[in-house]
Design a protein around this motif. Structure first.
Motif, PDB file in Angstrom:
ATOM      1  N   ALA A 333       0.828  -1.202   0.000  1.00  0.00           N
ATOM      2  CA  ALA A 333       0.000   0.000   0.000  1.00  0.00           C
ATOM      3  C   ALA A 333       0.863   1.252   0.000  1.00  0.00           C
ATOM      4  O   ALA A 333       0.562   2.237  -0.697  1.00  0.00           O
ATOM      5  N   VAL A 334       1.943   1.237   0.783  1.00  0.00           N
ATOM      6  CA  VAL A 334       2.868   2.369   0.785  1.00  0.00           C
ATOM      7  C   VAL A 334       3.444   2.580  -0.612  1.00  0.00           C
ATOM      8  O   VAL A 334       3.497   3.699  -1.130  1.00  0.00           O
ATOM      9  N   GLN A 335       3.869   1.491  -1.253  1.00  0.00           N
ATOM     10  CA  GLN A 335       4.467   1.587  -2.589  1.00  0.00           C
ATOM     11  C   GLN A 335       3.473   2.144  -3.600  1.00  0.00           C
ATOM     12  O   GLN A 335       3.817   3.001  -4.432  1.00  0.00           O
ATOM     13  N   LEU A 336       2.242   1.689  -3.557  1.00  0.00           N
ATOM     14  CA  LEU A 336       1.248   2.113  -4.541  1.00  0.00           C
ATOM     15  C   LEU A 336       0.793   3.559  -4.334  1.00  0.00           C
ATOM     16  O   LEU A 336       0.326   4.198  -5.277  1.00  0.00           O
ATOM     17  N   HIS A 337       0.940   4.056  -3.101  1.00  0.00           N
ATOM     18  CA  HIS A 337       0.585   5.457  -2.856  1.00  0.00           C
ATOM     19  C   HIS A 337       1.741   6.403  -3.168  1.00  0.00           C
ATOM     20  O   HIS A 337       1.583   7.629  -3.095  1.00  0.00           O
ATOM     21  N   GLY A 338       2.894   5.844  -3.524  1.00  0.00           N
ATOM     22  CA  GLY A 338       4.028   6.684  -3.885  1.00  0.00           C
ATOM     23  C   GLY A 338       4.449   7.584  -2.737  1.00  0.00           C
ATOM     24  O   GLY A 338       4.549   7.151  -1.588  1.00  0.00           O
ATOM     25  N   GLY A 339       4.677   8.852  -3.042  1.00  0.00           N
ATOM     26  CA  GLY A 339       5.102   9.808  -2.025  1.00  0.00           C
ATOM     27  C   GLY A 339       4.109   9.916  -0.886  1.00  0.00           C
ATOM     28  O   GLY A 339       4.487  10.099   0.279  1.00  0.00           O
ATOM     29  N   LEU A 340       2.804   9.822  -1.203  1.00  0.00           N
ATOM     30  CA  LEU A 340       1.795   9.906  -0.152  1.00  0.00           C
ATOM     31  C   LEU A 340       1.861   8.710   0.794  1.00  0.00           C
ATOM     32  O   LEU A 340       1.339   8.776   1.907  1.00  0.00           O
ATOM     33  N   GLY A 341       2.486   7.624   0.349  1.00  0.00           N
ATOM     34  CA  GLY A 341       2.562   6.440   1.192  1.00  0.00           C
ATOM     35  C   GLY A 341       3.488   6.586   2.374  1.00  0.00           C
ATOM     36  O   GLY A 341       3.388   5.822   3.339  1.00  0.00           O
ATOM     37  N   VAL A 342       4.411   7.552   2.310  1.00  0.00           N
ATOM     38  CA  VAL A 342       5.361   7.717   3.400  1.00  0.00           C
ATOM     39  C   VAL A 342       5.046   8.931   4.268  1.00  0.00           C
ATOM     40  O   VAL A 342       5.847   9.304   5.129  1.00  0.00           O
ATOM     41  N   VAL A 343       3.887   9.542   4.059  1.00  0.00           N
ATOM     42  CA  VAL A 343       3.405  10.564   4.980  1.00  0.00           C
ATOM     43  C   VAL A 343       2.228   9.978   5.733  1.00  0.00           C
ATOM     44  O   VAL A 343       1.719   8.910   5.412  1.00  0.00           O
ATOM     45  N   ASP A 344       1.805  10.683   6.745  1.00  0.00           N
ATOM     46  CA  ASP A 344       0.748  10.177   7.616  1.00  0.00           C
ATOM     47  C   ASP A 344      -0.498   9.832   6.813  1.00  0.00           C
ATOM     48  O   ASP A 344      -1.029  10.664   6.077  1.00  0.00           O
ATOM     49  N   GLY A 345      -0.955   8.579   6.934  1.00  0.00           N
ATOM     50  CA  GLY A 345      -2.128   8.140   6.196  1.00  0.00           C
ATOM     51  C   GLY A 345      -2.388   6.664   6.412  1.00  0.00           C
ATOM     52  O   GLY A 345      -1.631   5.980   7.114  1.00  0.00           O
ATOM     53  N   PRO A 346      -3.446   6.123   5.817  1.00  0.00           N
ATOM     54  CA  PRO A 346      -3.825   4.725   6.060  1.00  0.00           C
ATOM     55  C   PRO A 346      -2.754   3.712   5.687  1.00  0.00           C
ATOM     56  O   PRO A 346      -2.594   2.699   6.375  1.00  0.00           O
ATOM     57  N   ALA A 347      -2.004   3.956   4.613  1.00  0.00           N
ATOM     58  CA  ALA A 347      -1.014   2.980   4.163  1.00  0.00           C
ATOM     59  C   ALA A 347       0.115   2.831   5.173  1.00  0.00           C
ATOM     60  O   ALA A 347       0.424   1.722   5.644  1.00  0.00           O
ATOM     61  N   GLU A 348       0.764   3.938   5.529  1.00  0.00           N
ATOM     62  CA  GLU A 348       1.887   3.839   6.462  1.00  0.00           C
ATOM     63  C   GLU A 348       1.414   3.446   7.856  1.00  0.00           C
ATOM     64  O   GLU A 348       2.131   2.759   8.598  1.00  0.00           O
ATOM     65  N   THR A 349       0.185   3.813   8.222  1.00  0.00           N
ATOM     66  CA  THR A 349      -0.344   3.426   9.530  1.00  0.00           C
ATOM     67  C   THR A 349      -0.543   1.920   9.607  1.00  0.00           C
ATOM     68  O   THR A 349      -0.226   1.287  10.625  1.00  0.00           O
ATOM     69  N   LEU A 350      -1.083   1.307   8.543  1.00  0.00           N
ATOM     70  CA  LEU A 350      -1.239  -0.144   8.528  1.00  0.00           C
ATOM     71  C   LEU A 350       0.110  -0.828   8.672  1.00  0.00           C
ATOM     72  O   LEU A 350       0.249  -1.800   9.436  1.00  0.00           O
ATOM     73  N   LEU A 351       1.115  -0.338   7.958  1.00  0.00           N
ATOM     74  CA  LEU A 351       2.430  -0.966   8.034  1.00  0.00           C
ATOM     75  C   LEU A 351       2.977  -0.901   9.456  1.00  0.00           C
ATOM     76  O   LEU A 351       3.467  -1.899   9.993  1.00  0.00           O
ATOM     77  N   ARG A 352       2.883   0.255  10.079  1.00  0.00           N
ATOM     78  CA  ARG A 352       3.379   0.383  11.451  1.00  0.00           C
ATOM     79  C   ARG A 352       2.594  -0.504  12.416  1.00  0.00           C
ATOM     80  O   ARG A 352       3.161  -1.151  13.299  1.00  0.00           O
ATOM     81  N   ASP A 353       1.269  -0.531  12.243  1.00  0.00           N
ATOM     82  CA  ASP A 353       0.432  -1.332  13.143  1.00  0.00           C
ATOM     83  C   ASP A 353       0.617  -2.826  12.912  1.00  0.00           C
ATOM     84  O   ASP A 353       0.396  -3.636  13.827  1.00  0.00           O
ATOM     85  N   ALA A 354       1.007  -3.202  11.696  1.00  0.00           N
ATOM     86  CA  ALA A 354       1.162  -4.628  11.383  1.00  0.00           C
ATOM     87  C   ALA A 354       2.471  -5.191  11.909  1.00  0.00           C
ATOM     88  O   ALA A 354       2.547  -6.389  12.224  1.00  0.00           O
ATOM     89  N   LEU A 355       3.508  -4.380  12.016  1.00  0.00           N
ATOM     90  CA  LEU A 355       4.816  -4.887  12.435  1.00  0.00           C
ATOM     91  C   LEU A 355       4.765  -5.631  13.772  1.00  0.00           C
ATOM     92  O   LEU A 355       5.357  -6.714  13.902  1.00  0.00           O
TER      93      LEU A 355
END
Length: 387
Positions: A333-355
Motif C-alpha cells: 500500500a505504501v508503494q502504490l501510494h508513492g510519495g503519499l505512502g510515506v506521509v501520515d495516512g492509512p497505508a503507512e499506519t497499517l504498516l506500522r500497526d502490522a509490524l
C-alpha cells in the motif's frame, strides 16, 4: 462447508462497521480520556464482552461470530491500536475469567468488564521471559491465606488504563508446566504499580507499559483456576487470541485495500489511471490473494474453536498467515501510494500497526516451531534394522 454468515452475524457485522466508523475512529495516539470515552461506547454496543455468557453481561458469541465482529471492528475503526486493545482485553484477560473463574469471581468482575466500565490487562511477558513463558521470574509465595507477588512484567497491553490485571506468576519453580498460577489483581492494590506508557512504532492508540509487583498481597479468592494451572489458563487464552484477535487485521487490510483501489483509479500518470498499469493491478491482486487466503485460515481456526477442537496448529497457522499478510499489504500500500505512502495516512499506519503482529501472541518463529513439532519434525526415530 458454508462460506456465508447467518443472518444475525451478517447484520451484526454491518452494525459494527458503521458504529466503529462513526464513534471509535479517534486519534491513533494514546489519550487517556478519549480512550476511556470510546471504551465505554464499545461496551454499550456489546463489544467488550462479546464472547461472555449473557448471565454475566456478555453477548455469548462463539468464535466464528466473534471473529466476524473483530473483522468488522478492524474495518470500521481507523485506530487499529484501539481495536487491538479491545480484543486483547476480551480474549487474553476476560475470557480466562469466564472459562476458569468461580461463580463468585465471574459475578464479581465480568459485568463491569463486559459493560465497558472496567478495562482488563493480561500480564505475562517479562524482561527475561518472552517466548520462554515457563521461565517467569515473578514469584507468588504462599503467605497465610493468600500469596505475596514480587516481580516485573513488561509489554503489558492496556496497563496504563487497566482496572483488572490477569497475572501469571511462578508458585513452584521446580514444577515446570505445573509451576505457574494465574491471579486476578485489581488496580490500586498495595504493591502494584504501573510504569509510563511506551512510545511505540505502531499500535500507538493501544497503551502499553511495565507493571511492577513489590510485596503485593492477594487472597486465595484471587487465584484463577487452581494453583499450578496457570499454563493451562494461558494456553486457552492464546487459542482465542491467535484466532479472534487477528481478525482485527483482516478488517484493517480490507479497509486499506479498498482505499488503495480507489486511489489508483483516480491517480493519473502518462494520461491514464495508474490502476490500469499491469504492475499496479497485479500488486493489488496479490494483496487481495493474501487477504482472502489468510481470512480462510483464520475462520477455519475459529470454526475449530467453536467445535471444541484442541488443535494448536490451526490458530498458529492463522496467526502466521494474517500477520505476514498484514505486513506485506502495508508495504504494498505504501508503494502504490508513492510519495503519499510515506506521509501520515492509512497505508503507512497499517504498516506500522502490522509490524508488532509478528511478535505478540508468540513470535512467528515460535509459531513455526510449534507447527513443526506438531508435524513430527525433529523427533528422533529409531533406525530401521535391515535383515
Amino acid at each position: 462447508m458454508n462460506f456465508e454468515y447467518d443472518t444475525d452475524t451478517a447484520q451484526m457485522r454491518d452494525m459494527v462497521v458503521n458504529f466503529a466508523r462513526r464513534d471509535l475512529s479517534g486519534p491513533c495516539e494514546w489519550d487517556a480520556a478519549d480512550f476511556r470515552r470510546r471504551w465505554q461506547l464499545a461496551g454499550k454496543q456489546g463489544l467488550a464482552g462479546a464472547t461472555i455468557p449473557g448471565e454475566y453481561g456478555g453477548s455469548g458469541l462463539g468464535a466464528v461470530a466473534a471473529a466476524a465482529m473483530m473483522e468488522a471492528l478492524g474495518e470500521g475503526c481507523a485506530d487499529t491500536g484501539f481495536a487491538f486493545s479491545l480484543a486483547a482485553h476480551l480474549f487474553a484477560a476476560v475470557m480466562p475469567i469466564a472459562d476458569f473463574g468461580t461463580e463468585e469471581q465471574r459475578h464479581r468482575w465480568l459485568p463491569g468488564l463486559c459493560s465497558g466500565d472496567l478495562v482488563a490487562a493480561h500480564a505475562i511477558t517479562e524482561p527475561e521471559a518472552g517466548s520462554d513463558a515457563l521461565s517467569l521470574q515473578t514469584r507468588a509465595v504462599r503467605h497465610g491465606n493468600g500469596y505475596v507477588l514480587d516481580g516485573e512484567k513488561c509489554f503489558v497491553t492496556n496497563a496504563p488504563a487497566a482496572d483488572i490485571f490477569v497475572v501469571q506468576a511462578c508458585t513452584d519453580p521446580d514444577a515446570g508446566y505445573f509451576g505457574l498460577t494465574t491471579f486476578v489483581v485489581e488496580a490500586g492494590t498495595a504493591g502494584l504499580s504501573v510504569g509510563p506508557p511506551y512510545p511505540k512504532v505502531g499500535l500507538r492508540g493501544s497503551p502499553t507499559a511495565d507493571v511492577h509487583f513489590d510485596g503485593c498481597v492477594v487472597t486465595e479468592e484471587q487465584v484463577l483456576g487452581r494453583p499450578g494451572a496457570g499454563a493451562s489458563v494461558f494456553s486457552s487464552s492464546m487459542a482465542w487470541e491467535r484466532t479472534c484477535l487477528f481478525a482485527v487485521y483482516l478488517g484493517a487490510m480490507r479497509r486499506v485495500i479498498d482505499g488503495t483501489v480507489a486511489y489508483v483509479n483516480e491517480r493519473e500518470q502518462f494520461g491514464a489511471a495508474v490502476g490500469s498499469f499491469q504492475a499496479v493491478s497485479h500488486r493489488i491482486v496479490d494483496m487481495t490473494l493474501r487477504l482472502e487466503s489468510a481470512r480462510l485460515m483464520l475462520f477455519r481456526a475459529a470454526w475449530g474453536l467453536d467445535r471444541g477442537d484442541r488443535d494448536e496448529v490451526a490458530p498458529a497457522l492463522a496467526k502466521l498467515a494474517v500477520s505476514e499478510a498484514a505486513v506485506q499489504t502495508g508495504l504494498d500500500a505504501v508503494q502504490l501510494h508513492g510519495g503519499l505512502g510515506v506521509v501520515d495516512g492509512p497505508a503507512e499506519t497499517l504498516l506500522r500497526d502490522a509490524l508488532p503482529s509478528r511478535i505478540f501472541s508468540g513470535t512467528n518463529e515460535i509459531q513455526r516451531n510449534n507447527i513443526a513439532r506438531a508435524l513430527g519434525l525433529g523427533a528422533r526415530r529409531r533406525p530401521v534394522r535391515r535383515a
